[in-house]
Design an enzyme around this catalytic site. Sequence first.
Site, mmCIF file in Angstrom:
data_model
loop_
_atom_site.group_PDB
_atom_site.id
_atom_site.type_symbol
_atom_site.label_atom_id
_atom_site.label_comp_id
_atom_site.label_asym_id
_atom_site.label_seq_id
_atom_site.Cartn_x
_atom_site.Cartn_y
_atom_site.Cartn_z
ATOM 1 N N GLU A 36 46.615 48.098 50.012
ATOM 2 C CA GLU A 36 46.626 47.825 48.582
ATOM 3 C C GLU A 36 47.992 47.324 48.113
ATOM 4 O OE1 GLU A 36 44.257 47.541 46.586
ATOM 5 O OE2 GLU A 36 42.624 48.443 47.732
ATOM 6 N N TYR A 117 46.818 50.866 39.058
ATOM 7 C CA TYR A 117 45.785 50.320 39.925
ATOM 8 C C TYR A 117 45.839 50.922 41.321
ATOM 9 C CZ TYR A 117 43.407 47.575 43.318
ATOM 10 O OH TYR A 117 42.603 47.228 44.376
ATOM 11 N N ASP A 135 41.356 45.563 39.715
ATOM 12 C CA ASP A 135 42.244 44.462 40.097
ATOM 13 C C ASP A 135 41.701 43.170 39.498
ATOM 14 O OD1 ASP A 135 40.040 43.753 41.643
ATOM 15 O OD2 ASP A 135 41.157 43.636 43.531
#
Length: 328
Positions: A36, A117, A135
């Site tokens: 990520e 996020y 996202d």
Amino acid sequence: MDATAAAKLLDHYQATARDLPWRRGERDPYRTWLSEVMLQQTTVATVTPRFRRFLERWPTVEALAAAKDEDILGEWAGLGYYARARNLIACARAVAERGSFPETESELRKLPGLGAYTAAAVAAIAFGEDAVPVDTNVERVVARVFGLANRADVPAAAKAWFPTGRHGDFAQALMDLGASLCRPKKPECGRCPLEADCRAAALGKPEAFPAPKVKKERPHRHGVAWWIRRGDEVWLVRRPAEGLLGGMAALPGGEWDEAPAMVNALAIHRHGFTHFTLDLHVVPRVEPPPGEGWWQPLGELDRAGLPTLYRRAVEAALKSEREPRLAD
């Protein structure tokens, strides 16, 4: 939104999920977190081989935490947005010190460099928490399905739509759909499992959702990088730990500002950063400037860990040196 729409998307995901290295085997918070961080504003195609290289060198968060800063920064070179690499180092060491990743979104947010996020993504994907990671792909799909022009309305709609107990799978299903079919331009609505449930598709203008962001004009700056050769070696330095490209290998040079560089450059490389553009003027110099540095063999530049700005500047300088000079 009818719950059957979510069920259709999950079925579609089960049948078409991308084979990505961070999704293989048991859900590992280290792999999830690392991927990520790498994927922020960087494509899957670029990240995939670099992710594998990171895992080969540092298979656990403890191994990453124990690595030297310059080794990690060098391995990161070319991925861009180098503050992510510095946050990666700080976070790995914080996790290693506490013994493991925290398992909730709220606790993950307390780690260095984990924004809303990333914390939600790790909590949902690795730990099964009902967190809602949004996202760019998730935002676009949700905005189109619900017909939302205003991006600020997307998180609430997403939170109401994500099926309880399946947030990790559903987030990845939305990510895959946004990457494959519900693309920013020319979405393939006819192949989408959500076409019948999508308000933007019903309106016949999916590209209008969400409304495009207003682009701001970026200021332009100039900088000088010294080109110092000794046979088949070039002099490199390490940038200060704080600030843009902090801790990365670089050509030596001064600060960047808006005033044009009044120099006789061997080459000029124009580079775009998020908030400004830069003309880096590569200027020949005989002796290294004061301060620490090292002679890097030109044949081993790929091992120096140069970020894209300086790698392209070096390439431009070498090309200029090879080009024949016009006679006076």
